[in-house]
Structure formats: structure tokens, C-alpha cells
Design a protein around this motif. Structure first.
Motif, PDB file in Angstrom:
ATOM      1  N   PHE A 116       5.188  34.014 -40.063  1.00 41.40           N
ATOM      2  CA  PHE A 116       4.332  33.500 -38.991  1.00 41.40           C
ATOM      3  C   PHE A 116       2.972  33.148 -39.586  1.00 41.40           C
ATOM      4  O   PHE A 116       2.021  33.924 -39.516  1.00 41.40           O
ATOM      5  CB  PHE A 116       4.215  34.538 -37.876  1.00 41.40           C
ATOM      6  N   LYS A 117       2.900  31.972 -40.161  1.00 40.87           N
ATOM      7  CA  LYS A 117       1.699  31.516 -40.852  1.00 40.87           C
ATOM      8  C   LYS A 117       0.938  30.522 -39.980  1.00 40.87           C
ATOM      9  O   LYS A 117       1.495  29.539 -39.494  1.00 40.87           O
ATOM     10  CB  LYS A 117       2.079  30.857 -42.186  1.00 40.87           C
ATOM     11  N   PHE A 118      -0.355  30.775 -39.800  1.00 42.65           N
ATOM     12  CA  PHE A 118      -1.183  29.924 -38.945  1.00 42.65           C
ATOM     13  C   PHE A 118      -1.711  28.701 -39.690  1.00 42.65           C
ATOM     14  O   PHE A 118      -1.783  28.674 -40.921  1.00 42.65           O
ATOM     15  CB  PHE A 118      -2.384  30.713 -38.408  1.00 42.65           C
ATOM     16  N   ARG A 119      -2.127  27.709 -38.896  1.00 40.94           N
ATOM     17  CA  ARG A 119      -2.888  26.580 -39.428  1.00 40.94           C
ATOM     18  C   ARG A 119      -4.306  27.058 -39.738  1.00 40.94           C
ATOM     19  O   ARG A 119      -4.663  28.212 -39.510  1.00 40.94           O
ATOM     20  CB  ARG A 119      -2.908  25.437 -38.396  1.00 40.94           C
ATOM     21  N   GLU A 120      -5.124  26.169 -40.247  1.00 37.92           N
ATOM     22  CA  GLU A 120      -6.475  26.512 -40.696  1.00 37.92           C
ATOM     23  C   GLU A 120      -7.320  27.100 -39.561  1.00 37.92           C
ATOM     24  O   GLU A 120      -7.382  26.530 -38.466  1.00 37.92           O
ATOM     25  CB  GLU A 120      -7.160  25.256 -41.234  1.00 37.92           C
ATOM     26  N   PRO A 121      -7.985  28.264 -39.801  1.00 39.13           N
ATOM     27  CA  PRO A 121      -8.847  28.847 -38.754  1.00 39.13           C
ATOM     28  C   PRO A 121      -9.984  27.894 -38.361  1.00 39.13           C
ATOM     29  O   PRO A 121     -10.440  27.082 -39.178  1.00 39.13           O
ATOM     30  CB  PRO A 121      -9.397  30.113 -39.419  1.00 39.13           C
ATOM     31  N   PHE A 122     -10.416  27.968 -37.120  1.00 39.23           N
ATOM     32  CA  PHE A 122     -11.517  27.173 -36.569  1.00 39.23           C
ATOM     33  C   PHE A 122     -11.257  25.667 -36.637  1.00 39.23           C
ATOM     34  O   PHE A 122     -12.185  24.874 -36.575  1.00 39.23           O
ATOM     35  CB  PHE A 122     -12.833  27.498 -37.280  1.00 39.23           C
ATOM     36  N   SER A 123      -9.992  25.284 -36.763  1.00 39.40           N
ATOM     37  CA  SER A 123      -9.641  23.865 -36.761  1.00 39.40           C
ATOM     38  C   SER A 123      -9.115  23.478 -35.384  1.00 39.40           C
ATOM     39  O   SER A 123      -8.979  24.315 -34.486  1.00 39.40           O
ATOM     40  CB  SER A 123      -8.571  23.586 -37.822  1.00 39.40           C
TER      41      SER A 123
ATOM     42  N   GLN B  20     -11.046  27.482 -31.205  1.00 41.03           N
ATOM     43  CA  GLN B  20     -12.113  28.295 -31.777  1.00 41.03           C
ATOM     44  C   GLN B  20     -11.590  29.608 -32.354  1.00 41.03           C
ATOM     45  O   GLN B  20     -12.334  30.559 -32.541  1.00 41.03           O
ATOM     46  CB  GLN B  20     -13.186  28.587 -30.730  1.00 41.03           C
ATOM     47  N   ALA B  21     -10.303  29.671 -32.663  1.00 43.90           N
ATOM     48  CA  ALA B  21      -9.709  30.909 -33.162  1.00 43.90           C
ATOM     49  C   ALA B  21      -9.953  31.067 -34.658  1.00 43.90           C
ATOM     50  O   ALA B  21      -9.565  30.215 -35.454  1.00 43.90           O
ATOM     51  CB  ALA B  21      -8.211  30.920 -32.879  1.00 43.90           C
ATOM     52  N   GLY B  22     -10.608  32.170 -35.040  1.00 39.50           N
ATOM     53  CA  GLY B  22     -10.759  32.515 -36.444  1.00 39.50           C
ATOM     54  C   GLY B  22      -9.592  33.358 -36.908  1.00 39.50           C
ATOM     55  O   GLY B  22      -8.659  33.641 -36.155  1.00 39.50           O
ATOM     56  N   GLN B  23      -9.629  33.796 -38.165  1.00 44.04           N
ATOM     57  CA  GLN B  23      -8.500  34.533 -38.723  1.00 44.04           C
ATOM     58  C   GLN B  23      -8.220  35.824 -37.953  1.00 44.04           C
ATOM     59  O   GLN B  23      -7.062  36.135 -37.660  1.00 44.04           O
ATOM     60  CB  GLN B  23      -8.744  34.862 -40.196  1.00 44.04           C
TER      61      GLN B  23
END
Length: 445
Positions: free
Chosen positions: A104-111, A157-160
């Protein structure tokens, strides 16, 4: 997804495997776990060779393995056999490389897509997108957010740290629901094998290292998952498989057998070189119950009205996340399943979508969309498919009072389904006759 796309995906997977093997030094005794599990072992291969396989972890970093004395319950041979049978239908299939590398890998934070998971083509994508739907639910409707940060802004606006909290909340909710809101089980792996397999069981050097952690408190389960979130999101962690095992044990084997019916005996199907999720597994992810069908309730008769020895199991109640289904091939052959209102109208405006066999998510930040009929006259839906090529969330405008999309169909020469994107036809299974604007985005699906 059409046959060409299926074949392309399979060819790409084979090429990836060939490249990977070319870079390896010669190995005299290739470990059993490198097998993709696509067929039972040949009778010419002695079964006793399984017990001599090395215990070196398959690509899982030791930093992601828990200590054997960490408090979890080691998996037993009987339990490992049962979980293999409920997943694959036998004890010889094992997860292939595509499943093992999935997490479960996210896209770039704050993107613009910081809420989004990366989901490659393949059988495990259904699980990733079901979790994605619950991540969106958490970010839009469940977290204690800044009142100035609402709607779509709360997603971008989601950070890591927020990503990890959302993932932990999504995984926990699915497991807790499967445990009938009373318990959940989380599986992690240890650095050592818990048992030596018997002769009719194929070693994968992963299942045999499971530790089961049980919880009867949802907050404690979520805290535990958050503390071990790297075990689900890091490359090499086998994160999707770990979650799938956790889901099976949270539901329990006995409950799963009760959920299933004569049409389905196990949760995964092998086809076109990969394991794909059956509808029972999709419903388990969405509703907490592995019902094999998408209609409401139970069906005591078959399609011709003849009484069945045992009824077929459908969906019994609404869940937070819904489900929409569209397939050109099934439509052409008159076999498109009619999804019931329990799945079409969830508690929240979020849907896992199966479109030509590929999974994605439709959603709205307007919580009132499904509770106030006036909201369904003209509204926006947002679409995310998890593919690297999608760089921004697609916004579609749905107009349920306009039918101009049907104007060109009066000659009857060409079917509507062959002239409109499949995503539009998927939306129309919920809002029949709706006109759909892509707002400048080039239509896809």
C-alpha cells in the motif's frame, strides 16, 4: 479490461520476471518460493524436497519481521492448510511475484494525489482500491480535520503522517467489520518458520512464518497497525498479502465457509496467469461478509425460478462504501450482473468500481448526496484509478435531468455501450440516463 489488455499485462509480467532472473547468479537449488504457484507440483518431483528448503526470507527486509517472542500466536500447520484452501481451493497454489511485490504505497505527499495509492494492473489491485476507498472515507468524513480544510482540499493536503494514519484507519475498519465489530486479527511475519510443512503442502516460506495478533478493542487494533504500518506500505513487505491474511483470520475460516454458497468455495480465482479476487472477496472487503453475489438478500431459486437445495447468498445490509460494476463483454453476452441497492446506495458517496475487470474509485465530498434526492439533480463525482498515468483527480459533472446523450441513438444501428466510455456506462448503472461531462478531461475508461 479487454483480452488484449489482459494479455499485455501478462506479457509485461513475464518480461519483468525474465529480466529479474537474468540478473541473478546461477542457483543450483532454486527455493520453492520463487515458483509463481500457477500449477500444482509435478508428480515427478519428490514432495519430501519441500522440507529441505532454506528459511531465508523471500525479499522481506528483516527490519519488517517481528520477533518470534513478540506476543503473537504462531501459525499452526492446520491453520496454514485451512487458509490456503479458503484462498486458493488447494494447498499447492502460492502467491506469485506480482502479489508478493504489492503493498500500500502512496503517491507523493502534499501533491494533488497525496491521498492516492499506487495500484498496478493485476489481481491484487482490487484489494488496493478497496482500501483506497476507505482511505478517502477517512480523509473526507472521519478524521478530526481543520474546519478550514474540507471537501477535496482535505485530500490534497495529506502529508506522510496523515497518509499513514489514513491507511491504518482504513485497514482497521475493514478488519473490524469482518470481525463483526467485536474483534480483529492482524498478521505479521517473523524471521523464523513456525512449523515444517507436511508432504501435501507447498512451502512458500511466508505463510509458515505468520504471527497472529488478536484484538477485541478497535482503538488498540488501529494503534498496533499504525505502529507497524511499514509492514504494509514498504516495498518488499508483502503488504497486500499480509492484509489479506489478516482479513481472512479476522472473519475466521468458519464464518467464511458460512458466508459462501454453492457457487463459490474459495476467494481467489486463477486465470490469465494471475490470481484475481472473486466477488465474495470484494464483498468481504466492502461489507465484512464474503457473500458471493451482488444482489440484495438471498435467492432461494435459480434464474429459471427453480428451487435451489441451498439459497444463494447476496448482500444483507448497506456498508460505508458501495460497489458499481460494468463490463462490455458481459453486456454484449447479456450476462451483466444487476448490482442490488445495498451496494449501489452505500452510507457514504464512495464506490469501488469494477470496469471491464479493472478496479477504481468514484466518490463525492458531499455527504448529503445519497440522503437528499434534490442533490442528485446536478452534482460532481471524482474519479481515481491508481494508475501512474493519472496526474490529477478527474472531475465529472452528472446531470440526471438531461438525456441529450441518447439523442444520437435513435437509428438503432450502434449500441450506446459501444459509443460511450465505460466509466460513463458504469455511472449510469446507478443514475440511469444521466448526462456526464468530463469538464475538459479527455475521456478514458
Amino acid at each position: 479490461m479487454d483480452d488484449c489488455e489482459h494479455m499485455l499485462s501478462y506479457i509485461e509480467l513475464l518480461q519483468e520476471e525474465v529480466t529479474r532472473n537474468q540478473n541473478r547468479p546461477p542457483d543450483r537449488g532454486k527455493p520453492e518460493e520463487d515458483d509463481d504457484g500457477s500449477r500444482p507440483p509435478s508428480s515427478s518431483q519428490p514432495a519430501h524436497g519441500l522440507v529441505s528448503q532454506p528459511t531465508v526470507p523471500y525479499s522481506i527486509p528483516r527490519s519488517l519481521a517481528v520477533s518470534p517472542g513478540s506476543g503473537g500466536l504462531p501459525i499452526s500447520p492446520d491453520t496454514a492448510t485451512s487458509v490456503r484452501r479458503i484462498l486458493f481451493g488447494n494447498t499447492f497454489y502460492i502467491f506469485n511475484y506480482e502479489w508478493k511485490k504489492s503493498c500500500f504505497k502512496f503517491r507523493e505527499p502534499f501533491s494533488d494525489l497525496s491521498y492516492g495509492l499506487e495500484a498496478e494492473r493485476g489481481g491484487c489491485r482490487a484489494i488496493q482500491m478497496a482500501v483506497q476507498a476507505n482511505i478517502i472515507k477517512y480523509l473526507l468524513f472521519k478524521r478530526q480535520a481543520d474546519p478550514d480544510c474540507c471537501g477535496m482540499r482535505s485530500l490534497v493536503q495529506a502529508g506522510q503522517k496523515e497518509q499513514e494514519h489514513a491507511l491504518a484507519a482504513a485497514l482497521t475498519h475493514i478488519l473490524w467489520t469482518a470481525g463483526e465489530d467485536t474483534s480483529a486479527t492482524v498478521t505479521l511475519v517473523t524471521s523464523e518458520r513456525c512449523f515444517t510443512p507436511h508432504l501435501d503442502y507447498k512451502l512458500d516460506n511466508f505463510t509458515e512464518r505468520l504471527q497472529l495478533f488478536g484484538f477485541d478493542n478497535k482503538e488498540e487494533a488501529q494503534k498496533f497497525i499504525y505502529e507497524h504500518i511499514q509492514c504494509f506500505k514498504e516495498e518488499g513487505s508483502h503488504g497486500v498479502i499480509l492484509f489479506l491474511y489478516s482479513l481472512v483470520f479476522s472473519r475466521t475460516i468458519d464464518r467464511l465457509k458460512e458466508d459462501l454458497d454453492s457457487t463459490t468455495t474459495h476467494l481467489l480465482h486463477f486465470g490469465l496467469g494471475n490470481f484475481v479476487c472473486r466477488q465474495a472477496l470484494l464483498n468481504l472487503l466492502l461489507t465484512g461478509r464474503a457473500s458471493p453475489n451482488v444482489f440484495n438478500g438471498t435467492a432461494p431459486c435459480d434464474e429459471r425460478g427453480r428451487p435451489l437445495e441451498k439459497p444463494l447468498h447476496g448482500v444483507l445490509a448497506r456498508s460505508d462504501v458501495g460497489y458499481l460494476h460494468w463490463s462490455r463483454e458481459q453486456q454484449d453476452h447479456g450476462k451483466l450482473p444487476a448490482v442490488g441497492s445495498m451496494l449501489k446506495t452505500p452510507r457514504l458517496p464512495i464506490w469501488l468500481c469494477s470496469i471491464n475487470g479493472t478496479f477504481s474509485v468514484l466518490f463525492s465530498p458531499n455527504r448529503s448526496l445519497l440522503s437528499d434526492w434534490k442533490m442528485e439533480h446536478l452534482f460532481h463525482l471524482y474519479f481515481y484509478n491508481g494508475q501512474p498515468g493519472q496526474e490529477t483527480t478527474a472531475q465529472l459533472t452528472i446531470d440526471t435531468h438531461s438525456h441529450h446523450w441518447e439523442e444520437d441513438s435513435k437509428d438503432g444501428v450502434e449500441d450506446l455501450e459501444k459509443r460511450f466510455p465505460s466509466l460513463e456506462m458504469t455511472i449510469r448503472t446507478k443514475w440511469a440516463g444521466a448526462a456526464i461531462s468530463w469538464n475538459g478531461t479527455v475521456p478514458f475508461y
